[in-house]
Design a protein around this motif. Sequence first.
Motif, short mmCIF file in Angstrom:
data_model
loop_
_atom_site.label_atom_id
_atom_site.label_comp_id
_atom_site.label_asym_id
_atom_site.label_seq_id
_atom_site.Cartn_x
_atom_site.Cartn_y
_atom_site.Cartn_z
N HIS A 1 0.96 -1.09 -0.18
CA HIS A 1 0.18 0.11 -0.08
C HIS A 1 0.83 1.10 -0.09
N ARG A 2 0.35 2.38 -0.65
CA ARG A 2 1.19 3.50 -0.38
C ARG A 2 0.58 4.13 1.11
N PRO A 3 1.37 5.02 1.43
CA PRO A 3 1.23 5.38 3.00
C PRO A 3 -0.05 6.05 3.00
N ALA A 4 -0.59 6.91 2.14
CA ALA A 4 -1.68 7.83 1.92
C ALA A 4 -3.02 6.73 1.94
N ASP A 5 -2.73 5.48 1.02
CA ASP A 5 -3.85 4.47 0.95
C ASP A 5 -3.91 3.91 2.46
N ALA A 6 -2.68 3.57 3.02
CA ALA A 6 -2.88 2.43 4.12
C ALA A 6 -3.49 3.69 5.13
N GLU A 7 -3.17 4.86 5.46
CA GLU A 7 -3.93 5.74 6.44
C GLU A 7 -5.37 5.92 6.06
#
Length: 299
Positions: free
Chosen positions: A228-234
């Motif tokens: 996951h990209r960090p923004a998507d994980a958040e």
Amino acid sequence: MIERYGWDDLPDAVRGAIRQHLGQPTVLREVEQGQNCNLALVVKDDRGTAFLKGVRGVSPRMRWLRNEATAGELATGLAPATRFCEDVDPDWLVVGFEYLSGRPAVLAPGSADLPLIAKSVTRISEFDGGAAQPLSARWAAADWWTKLAEVARQDVVGWDLDEVTEWSRRAARFVSGSALLHTDLHEHQFMIDDKTGRVRVIDWGRPASGAAWVDVAFLVIRLIAAGHRPADAEQWATAVPSWKTATKEALTAFACYVAGLWTYRGVTSPFTGSTELSFAAKDYAAHRLTGWNVRPRRV
């Protein structure tokens, strides 16, 4: 490599202690997963199936297993129930757990398991931490980046050590709280029963009390490691109510602390997947640091 024991390899005193609780159990299989125990067997007795776990020698591993034995009381219905826990002279601890069937979670982008995991982490955050050690006490030391620079200078290239160390010092205060934390959630800690949709959580060797959003933040890093990209994980994390209680500062301090800690441990005590985890943790720290124009004040 930790020495593993089969049923026939166990000392007579250990087999005798187990028989007092389970009669003459039938060994169904040995469990190869897990790096912290000397004994891991699935057995069957008159009451059904049990999971036997044992540790030889006084060590942190023995303390972790003792923690697991009490987790059924901390997270009733979510952690496996404990059938028995016994110290066996001279230096064994043996625990019989409720056996949980199921498969590990899939954390990759698009996985159908992600909503189930969010619900499970929500359940964990609703339990009280009780007498579990405060995570803030465990995180009192905050010099992981400095230690990392001493043993692997190449791993701190491009990082402002003063900045990330100062953020790390703030982490203990931000993770303080009274909620129950697992602190080591990853895909293999979730047991998913596809027939019922029920999810259970295992391996409670390092529980803590702290801010309810902390386990969610740990899983954000695991999601990044899973692609996951960090923004998507958040964005996934927003499905867990406790996530909304974490401030921008708290998440940045958390990310910097974990990135330093996991990278240092990956260098000094490497284990399977430690490199990927350290990269994911540093990716998350870099993501959280974006937009901060000033270094945090010393605390």
